[in-house]
Write an enzyme that holds these catalytic residues in place. Structure first.
Site, PDB file in Angstrom:
ATOM      1  N   CYS A   2      55.738 -40.590   9.466  1.00  0.00           N
ATOM      2  CA  CYS A   2      56.919 -41.157   8.833  1.00  0.00           C
ATOM      3  C   CYS A   2      57.284 -40.375   7.577  1.00  0.00           C
ATOM      4  O   CYS A   2      56.433 -39.992   6.792  1.00  0.00           O
ATOM      5  CB  CYS A   2      56.750 -42.620   8.435  1.00  0.00           C
ATOM      6  SG  CYS A   2      56.352 -43.691   9.799  1.00  0.00           S
ATOM      7  N   GLU A 486      40.776 -23.891  19.740  1.00  0.00           N
ATOM      8  CA  GLU A 486      42.059 -23.898  19.035  1.00  0.00           C
ATOM      9  C   GLU A 486      43.189 -23.388  19.944  1.00  0.00           C
ATOM     10  O   GLU A 486      44.290 -23.941  19.948  1.00  0.00           O
ATOM     11  CB  GLU A 486      41.938 -23.047  17.755  1.00  0.00           C
ATOM     12  CG  GLU A 486      43.212 -22.841  16.962  1.00  0.00           C
ATOM     13  CD  GLU A 486      43.912 -24.116  16.505  1.00  0.00           C
ATOM     14  OE1 GLU A 486      43.330 -25.205  16.617  1.00  0.00           O
ATOM     15  OE2 GLU A 486      45.069 -24.018  16.071  1.00  0.00           O
ATOM     16  N   GLU A 493      49.325 -29.061  22.809  1.00  0.00           N
ATOM     17  CA  GLU A 493      50.190 -29.722  21.831  1.00  0.00           C
ATOM     18  C   GLU A 493      51.673 -29.479  22.104  1.00  0.00           C
ATOM     19  O   GLU A 493      52.471 -30.394  22.012  1.00  0.00           O
ATOM     20  CB  GLU A 493      49.920 -29.166  20.419  1.00  0.00           C
ATOM     21  CG  GLU A 493      48.764 -29.772  19.688  1.00  0.00           C
ATOM     22  CD  GLU A 493      48.564 -29.135  18.323  1.00  0.00           C
ATOM     23  OE1 GLU A 493      48.381 -29.878  17.367  1.00  0.00           O
ATOM     24  OE2 GLU A 493      48.588 -27.881  18.210  1.00  0.00           O
ATOM     25  N   LYS A 608      53.051 -34.091  12.011  1.00  0.00           N
ATOM     26  CA  LYS A 608      52.400 -33.035  11.238  1.00  0.00           C
ATOM     27  C   LYS A 608      51.278 -33.592  10.386  1.00  0.00           C
ATOM     28  O   LYS A 608      50.237 -32.976  10.217  1.00  0.00           O
ATOM     29  CB  LYS A 608      53.458 -32.377  10.359  1.00  0.00           C
ATOM     30  CG  LYS A 608      52.964 -31.245   9.518  1.00  0.00           C
ATOM     31  CD  LYS A 608      52.861 -30.010  10.355  1.00  0.00           C
ATOM     32  CE  LYS A 608      52.202 -28.858   9.652  1.00  0.00           C
ATOM     33  NZ  LYS A 608      51.489 -28.009  10.622  1.00  0.00           N
TER      34      LYS A 608
HETATM   35  C1  G6P Z   1      47.792 -33.473  12.977  1.00  0.00           C
HETATM   36  C2  G6P Z   1      48.559 -32.168  13.121  1.00  0.00           C
HETATM   37  C3  G6P Z   1      47.573 -31.030  13.355  1.00  0.00           C
HETATM   38  C4  G6P Z   1      46.540 -30.974  12.254  1.00  0.00           C
HETATM   39  C5  G6P Z   1      45.830 -32.317  12.079  1.00  0.00           C
HETATM   40  C6  G6P Z   1      44.998 -32.338  10.800  1.00  0.00           C
HETATM   41  O1  G6P Z   1      47.225 -33.809  14.189  1.00  0.00           O
HETATM   42  O2  G6P Z   1      49.487 -32.249  14.176  1.00  0.00           O
HETATM   43  O3  G6P Z   1      48.283 -29.803  13.402  1.00  0.00           O
HETATM   44  O4  G6P Z   1      45.603 -29.983  12.527  1.00  0.00           O
HETATM   45  O5  G6P Z   1      46.785 -33.376  11.962  1.00  0.00           O
HETATM   46  O6  G6P Z   1      45.864 -32.241   9.706  1.00  0.00           O
HETATM   47  P1  G6P Z   1      45.497 -31.699   8.288  1.00  0.00           P
HETATM   48  O7  G6P Z   1      46.771 -31.787   7.503  1.00  0.00           O
HETATM   49  O8  G6P Z   1      44.439 -32.607   7.741  1.00  0.00           O
HETATM   50  O9  G6P Z   1      45.004 -30.319   8.432  1.00  0.00           O
END
Ligand code: G6P
Length: 613
Positions: A2, A486, A493, A608
């Site tokens: 959000c 990865e 994704e 994100k």
């Molecule tokens: C979400 C995003 C990922 C990310 C993960 C951890 O799932 O879509 O791309 O790796 O969160 O987020 P962070 O901000 O803690 O790296």
């Protein structure tokens, strides 16, 4: 999870709010809505993206110099028009936008229903705005006070902004667990948002709210902050370093592609001022005071989620290899709930691009409460995790807007590499020649990544061949195993193709049963490490008619004889291959997703920054 935006000032609020929502859309895009106030409080909302909202409100009254807006990633209630924010109070005089989860909304709702409140949505948020109005009317307090008192009854996480039809000169904002920043504009103007991206083009002066703080901004230019326990706070105004160009696509069709291509620069920025290969110096300024703690550490525990967890795995290999300190890598969501053993001489490293991931933040708080030293590796400056840790090192990759993480991953691995080298050097656990060799290799990384980007057209051709595949397998060994995970994550994704990453040798304990002529297998088969063993694994795949796409070091001939497609990348130390080899894997997922017509920057169901557990 959000995105929220608020505006009060002399300008028309609507264009500012809509532009802000578009900048925050990476945080969620299940539904969008806006509330604008002049004589009336007008609320417009729609399921789907911000563009759907724009279509809906064409021709409507959009006037008003105060308003709030929201783009949603659904938690409670399906993503339809009714559950979209803003939500209104019983009298419809108040409207609220919310990011987070009110965990005790069920009991609060029951209490309010007993007092004749009726609800139209299934959301936790609607309950909160009803509660605020209930307190405002029953306790005869102003809006700031009503919000403050209400939040004492709430269990959960929130970033909220509330607007009141009867008090058109102010907005009230509050936060706990979810981020919120207030921009101070010129001439009695304020911007409120989940992050600084909707604010940066108007002002560089910002105040980040802390947990359990409530803020009031008004048309007289006043910004007042107090805690929910009623303690006045002095706003701490900071200068934003973010540039507008960093959050625009700059001619690229997607943010993800722009961010992939930014990596030579972002890796360089991550190393700037921290590495001097000629002089044999590697230092992370942010943790310099904690180096001795690292040297004496019983153990390093890395906590993270998603792509950041994969970076942590690469870090584990390198930290153990070079520093000889035992390392464990944990999913933050598991760690926080499994009653882990944490010692006071443990160092916990939290890795997070956003610095806001709820599970990672909770894992940090747990480890902190047990007396461990907490180090953060975050990308977003001033984020919650960065502020909670004892010390840390920013990745300096610049804003990452594409939902699939790319440049943040390589920047995280870069920082972990610098960390491993600096501790190993000070601890004396790395032979001098290997130390100097690795420093030189690190300095050469931006150039090598630049060269790796030249495979783009070849990857596009390969993508055309495999765009209709239903499954993919990714294999790697040693340092390249986390990269296989990865690579598979990136593909699923954004292209919605089922993909699995495996340590190459584990293939024969299960996944080999899946291999047939329809199974593309991406193998990271660079020259160092367990090269010969990986070659045997490729043969095992070929014997079962799988199609092999091999990522190899420049000049490789052995793999070329076996693999169906060979993608060459510059050679580097095996510990640094994950950085260079990320490039073809990111490009492969990007092109396949585009060819399948997927929205790469906003993949379905994802967000994100996951600020809910
Ligand atoms: C979400 C995003 C990922 C990310 C993960 C951890 O799932 O879509 O791309 O790796 O969160 O987020 P962070 O901000 O803690 O790296």
């Amino acid at each position: 999870m959000c995105g929220i935006v608020g505006y009060i000032g002399n300008e028309q609020a609507y264009p500012i709010l809509i532009k802000g929502l578009k900048r925050l859309e990476y945080r969620g895009y299940d539904s969008a809505g806006v509330a604008l106030l002049n004589d009336n409080l007008k609320v417009y909302k729609s399921h789907g993206k911000v563009s759907e909202l724009e279509k809906l409100i064409t021709g409507k009254d959009l006037s008003g110099t105060i308003g709030i807006a929201h783009t949603r990633w659904a938690t409670h209630g399906e993503p339809n028009d009714i559950n979209a924010h803003p939500h209104s109070s019983e009298s419809k005089n108040l409207a609220i936008i919310h990011n987070g989860i009110i965990e005790n909304y069920g009991s609060l709702k029951e209490e309010l229903m007993n007092r004749d409140h009726s609800f139209t949505s299934q959301t936790d948020t609607e309950v909160l705005v009803h509660l605020i109005e209930d307190i405002q009317l029953n306790e005869k307090v102003d809006l700031l006070e009503a919000v403050r008192i209400s939040l004492n009854h709430v269990i959960g996480a929130y970033a909220i902004v509330v607007i009141d039809k009867n008090q058109p000169d102010k907005l009230i904002a509050a936060k706990k667990g979810s981020p919120l920043v207030i921009g101070i504009g010129e001439e009695n103007e304020f911007f409120i948002a989940s992050d600084a991206t909707p604010i940066v083009e108007y002002t560089k002066n910002v105040v980040y709210l802390d947990d359990e703080e409530v803020a009031m901004v008004n048309r007289q230019g006043e910004l007042r902050i107090k805690t929910i326990r009623n303690k006045e706070k002095t706003p701490y105004v900071q200068k934003l370093e973010l540039q507008l160009s960093a959050i625009e696509k700059s001619g690229f069709p997607h943010f993800m592609l722009k961010e992939i291509y930014e990596q030579p620069r972002s890796i360089k920025d991550s190393m700037r001022g921290r590495l001097n290969a000629a002089k044999g110096i590697v230092t992370l300024g942010g943790i310099i005071d904690y180096e001795q703690k690292f040297i004496n550490a019983r153990r390093i525990i890395i906590v993270a989620c998603g792509t950041s967890w994969h970076a942590g795995l690469v870090g584990e290999y390198m930290l153990e290899d070079l520093t000889r300190i035992p390392v464990e890598v944990e999913y933050a969501s598991e760690f926080r709930y499994r009653n882990p053993v944490i010692y006071e001489d443990d160092i916990v490293i939290a890795i997070s691009q956003s610095g806001e991931t709820a599970d990672t933040l909770a894992a940090v708080e747990l480890a902190k409460s047990k007396g461990a030293t907490i180090i953060g590796i975050c990308n977003v400056v001033g984020s919650s995790i960065a502020r909670t840790t004892h010390a840390g090192s920013y990745t300096h990759a610049g804003p990452e807007i594409g939902v699939a993480s790319t440049k943040a991953f390589t920047a995280q691995v870069t920082i972990l590499s610098l960390l491993a080298l600096s501790i190993a050097d000070k601890k004396g656990s790395i032979p001098k020649n290997r130390f100097y060799q690795l420093l030189a290799e690190m300095e050469a990384l931006p150039q090598k990544v630049e060269t790796a980007l030249e495979v783009n057209n070849q990857i596009l051709d390969i993508s055309k061949i495999f765009k209709f595949a239903q499954n993919f397998l990714y294999l790697g060994r040693g340092y390249n195993f986390p990269l296989a995970l990865e690579g598979a994550l990136k593909l699923k994704e954004i292209s919605y193709i089922h993909a699995e990453g495996y340590p190459a040798a584990e293939m024969k304990h299960g996944p080999i049963a899946l291999i047939d002529a329809n199974m593309p297998v991406v193998v990271i088969a660079t020259r160092r490490g367990s090269y010969d063993k990986v070659i045997s694994n490729i043969q095992e795949v070929k014997a079962r008619k799988g199609s092999v796409i091999a990522i190899v070091s420049q000049g490789d001939t052995a793999v070329a004889q076996m693999a169906d497609y060979v993608v060459e990348i510059p050679d580097t130390d095996e510990a640094l291959v994950p950085i260079v080899a990320s490039i073809p894997l990111q490009l492969l997922s990007y092109h396949i997703a585009v060819l399948r017509g997927c929205n790469v920057d906003q993949p379905r169901n994802l967000a994100k920054s996951v600020t809910v557990e």
